[in-house]
Design a protein around this motif. Sequence first.
Motif, PDB file in Angstrom:
ATOM      1  N   ALA A  86       0.838  -1.201   0.000  1.00 57.70           N
ATOM      2  CA  ALA A  86       0.000   0.000   0.000  1.00 57.70           C
ATOM      3  C   ALA A  86       0.870   1.247   0.000  1.00 57.70           C
ATOM      4  O   ALA A  86       0.606   2.204  -0.753  1.00 57.70           O
ATOM      5  CB  ALA A  86      -0.934  -0.012   1.205  1.00 57.70           C
ATOM      6  N   SER A  87       1.934   1.251   0.803  1.00 55.54           N
ATOM      7  CA  SER A  87       2.723   2.491   0.822  1.00 55.54           C
ATOM      8  C   SER A  87       3.553   2.635  -0.451  1.00 55.54           C
ATOM      9  O   SER A  87       3.738   3.750  -0.931  1.00 55.54           O
ATOM     10  CB  SER A  87       3.540   2.633   2.103  1.00 55.54           C
ATOM     11  OG  SER A  87       4.374   1.544   2.259  1.00 55.54           O
ATOM     12  N   ARG A  88       3.986   1.533  -1.024  1.00 55.11           N
ATOM     13  CA  ARG A  88       4.699   1.653  -2.308  1.00 55.11           C
ATOM     14  C   ARG A  88       3.780   2.194  -3.402  1.00 55.11           C
ATOM     15  O   ARG A  88       4.185   3.022  -4.215  1.00 55.11           O
ATOM     16  CB  ARG A  88       5.268   0.293  -2.721  1.00 55.11           C
ATOM     17  CG  ARG A  88       6.535  -0.064  -1.962  1.00 55.11           C
ATOM     18  CD  ARG A  88       7.195  -1.286  -2.524  1.00 55.11           C
ATOM     19  NE  ARG A  88       7.596  -1.128  -3.916  1.00 55.11           N
ATOM     20  CZ  ARG A  88       8.289  -2.047  -4.594  1.00 55.11           C
ATOM     21  NH1 ARG A  88       8.656  -3.169  -3.999  1.00 55.11           N
ATOM     22  NH2 ARG A  88       8.621  -1.842  -5.851  1.00 55.11           N
ATOM     23  N   GLN A  90       1.181   4.035  -2.980  1.00 55.50           N
ATOM     24  CA  GLN A  90       0.860   5.430  -2.678  1.00 55.50           C
ATOM     25  C   GLN A  90       1.968   6.374  -3.115  1.00 55.50           C
ATOM     26  O   GLN A  90       1.720   7.497  -3.527  1.00 55.50           O
ATOM     27  CB  GLN A  90       0.653   5.590  -1.180  1.00 55.50           C
ATOM     28  CG  GLN A  90      -0.794   5.893  -0.838  1.00 55.50           C
ATOM     29  CD  GLN A  90      -1.073   5.557   0.604  1.00 55.50           C
ATOM     30  OE1 GLN A  90      -0.180   5.649   1.464  1.00 55.50           O
ATOM     31  NE2 GLN A  90      -2.298   5.161   0.879  1.00 55.50           N
ATOM     32  N   THR A  91       3.207   5.901  -3.006  1.00 56.70           N
ATOM     33  CA  THR A  91       4.326   6.772  -3.385  1.00 56.70           C
ATOM     34  C   THR A  91       4.751   6.521  -4.839  1.00 56.70           C
ATOM     35  O   THR A  91       5.858   6.873  -5.240  1.00 56.70           O
ATOM     36  CB  THR A  91       5.536   6.566  -2.446  1.00 56.70           C
ATOM     37  OG1 THR A  91       5.853   5.159  -2.437  1.00 56.70           O
ATOM     38  CG2 THR A  91       5.229   7.011  -1.034  1.00 56.70           C
ATOM     39  N   ASN A  92       3.845   5.896  -5.595  1.00 52.09           N
ATOM     40  CA  ASN A  92       4.087   5.639  -7.010  1.00 52.09           C
ATOM     41  C   ASN A  92       5.382   4.864  -7.272  1.00 52.09           C
ATOM     42  O   ASN A  92       6.155   5.210  -8.156  1.00 52.09           O
ATOM     43  CB  ASN A  92       4.088   6.981  -7.769  1.00 52.09           C
ATOM     44  CG  ASN A  92       3.778   6.748  -9.242  1.00 52.09           C
ATOM     45  OD1 ASN A  92       3.314   5.663  -9.607  1.00 52.09           O
ATOM     46  ND2 ASN A  92       4.057   7.739 -10.072  1.00 52.09           N
ATOM     47  N   ASP A 108     -10.181  -2.748  -4.115  1.00 52.28           N
ATOM     48  CA  ASP A 108      -9.395  -1.691  -3.461  1.00 52.28           C
ATOM     49  C   ASP A 108      -8.427  -1.059  -4.458  1.00 52.28           C
ATOM     50  O   ASP A 108      -8.320   0.155  -4.565  1.00 52.28           O
ATOM     51  CB  ASP A 108      -8.583  -2.267  -2.297  1.00 52.28           C
ATOM     52  CG  ASP A 108      -9.457  -2.664  -1.132  1.00 52.28           C
ATOM     53  OD1 ASP A 108     -10.166  -1.796  -0.613  1.00 52.28           O
ATOM     54  OD2 ASP A 108      -9.438  -3.844  -0.748  1.00 52.28           O
ATOM     55  N   TYR A 109      -7.708  -1.913  -5.155  1.00 51.65           N
ATOM     56  CA  TYR A 109      -6.684  -1.432  -6.094  1.00 51.65           C
ATOM     57  C   TYR A 109      -7.324  -0.783  -7.323  1.00 51.65           C
ATOM     58  O   TYR A 109      -6.792   0.158  -7.893  1.00 51.65           O
ATOM     59  CB  TYR A 109      -5.779  -2.591  -6.510  1.00 51.65           C
ATOM     60  CG  TYR A 109      -5.133  -3.293  -5.336  1.00 51.65           C
ATOM     61  CD1 TYR A 109      -4.209  -2.623  -4.529  1.00 51.65           C
ATOM     62  CD2 TYR A 109      -5.455  -4.599  -5.010  1.00 51.65           C
ATOM     63  CE1 TYR A 109      -3.622  -3.255  -3.434  1.00 51.65           C
ATOM     64  CE2 TYR A 109      -4.874  -5.248  -3.928  1.00 51.65           C
ATOM     65  CZ  TYR A 109      -3.962  -4.575  -3.142  1.00 51.65           C
ATOM     66  OH  TYR A 109      -3.393  -5.201  -2.066  1.00 51.65           O
ATOM     67  N   ALA A 112      -8.656   2.686  -6.398  1.00 54.51           N
ATOM     68  CA  ALA A 112      -7.557   3.649  -6.206  1.00 54.51           C
ATOM     69  C   ALA A 112      -6.781   3.867  -7.503  1.00 54.51           C
ATOM     70  O   ALA A 112      -5.741   4.534  -7.502  1.00 54.51           O
ATOM     71  CB  ALA A 112      -6.620   3.144  -5.114  1.00 54.51           C
ATOM     72  N   GLN A 114      -4.961   1.858  -9.234  1.00 56.92           N
ATOM     73  CA  GLN A 114      -3.584   1.361  -9.118  1.00 56.92           C
ATOM     74  C   GLN A 114      -3.287   0.207 -10.071  1.00 56.92           C
ATOM     75  O   GLN A 114      -2.133  -0.116 -10.311  1.00 56.92           O
ATOM     76  CB  GLN A 114      -3.315   0.945  -7.665  1.00 56.92           C
ATOM     77  CG  GLN A 114      -3.244   2.161  -6.737  1.00 56.92           C
ATOM     78  CD  GLN A 114      -3.377   1.815  -5.268  1.00 56.92           C
ATOM     79  OE1 GLN A 114      -3.985   0.804  -4.913  1.00 56.92           O
ATOM     80  NE2 GLN A 114      -2.829   2.653  -4.406  1.00 56.92           N
TER      81      GLN A 114
END
Length: 424
Positions: A86-88, A90-92, A108-109, A112, A114
């Motif tokens: 998730a944090s990866r 979020q930080t692209n 979820d993905y 978002a 992603q």
Amino acid sequence: MRYARSIAGLAAAALALAACGGGGDDASGSGNGGGDVEVFTWWAEGSEKAGLDALVEVFEEQNPDYTFVNGAVAGGAGSNAKNVLASRLQTNDPPATFQAHAGAELTDYIEANQIQDISDMYEENGWNEAFPPDLMELLTVDDAIYSVPSNIHRANVVWANPDVLDEAGIDSAEPPADMDAWIQQLEELDSAGVTPLSIGMDWTQVHLLETVLLSELGADAYQGLWDGSTDWSSPEVHAAVDDYATLMSFTNTDRQNLDWPDATQQVIDGNAAYNVMGDWAEVAFREQDLEHGTDYTTFPVPGTDGVFDFLADSFTMPYNSPNEEGTTAWLETIASEEGQQAFNLAKGSIPARTDVDASEYPAYQQTAIESYANDTIVSSLAHGSATPVAWLTDVTEVVSQFSANGDAEALKTGLADVAASNLE
Ligand code: GAL
């Protein structure tokens, strides 16, 4: 039969695959851009890594220009990996591809933004016909498809040590008929001084809880938990939570420090009689040269016979993949018959494709193949099929509190509150 396929058919398919380099455009896969392909999973250790290794071998054979980079983060059921991912995202900083469960977890993905719609790949490669319709449904959101399934696992499995049962005077050849009969056995085992039921950290407890809900409610009402048609405050759900509390009272007290391999190992070592775990556990038994039916036995969680508690791992095409051609090559390996066969034989799961040869699978997996073909299929909570990640995280929190305080009434209220807020 769903998995029936002649050896001749398989050989012809293997030849066809070889001729097109594993489903790609040329002998080295669909793209030949080469470079690193980081594959993010939680198959970091032990028997799960063995499954991944088998898949990587096929990938490297089919795609000599690409370099597999192992981005695995340890922790069963993605208990650590999902946060790191998730944090990866979020930080692209996405990997080339990541593991996600078929079903609600994918949403979820998708929401978002992603992961990419890969329906075109399905059409180009004929995958729409290769995977069973119920699985396709779980992969499809608003007519788009976002991942490629590698395998199907069954969650509602009890793993038993027959020697431990026989020593306690329990007939290991006769699985308990229902939850009450099972609880009675656990009492006897407890009096005999062995751990009746081994378990591990939070997520393994959620896993147990879902199977007890399934046992008490039956398939339809269990499925209704996830769309609000089954009332979380009903007497049936409360009865299931009470059973769960009883089962938990027969588990090892060091549970919070153990991941699934440690809990399953207690059964293998004869320190516990039973463990409830998904069928990735099969490989842990097999790796230690144990024979299904003699050294260990399996049966559906009492009260869930005829139901297959389903989950499937799948792989995605993230937006901004650092190597989109490499991602494509990985997804093609996942979907290929060779990839499915190598991976599933090694992982304890069954192939997501319906057209691969089932005869090679060992005894336990034969039971799963049979069950998947004939039983009612329901979605796993602990493994992303039934709910989005947020709901599972909330359930995990209240289950974890129960492990600490043993308060079944608080667990009932907590589960109902969590359902209400996630269904809003
Ligand atoms: C599940 C996953 C399985 C297995 C298991 C234990 O969520 O789908 O493939 O890895 O976790 O880690």
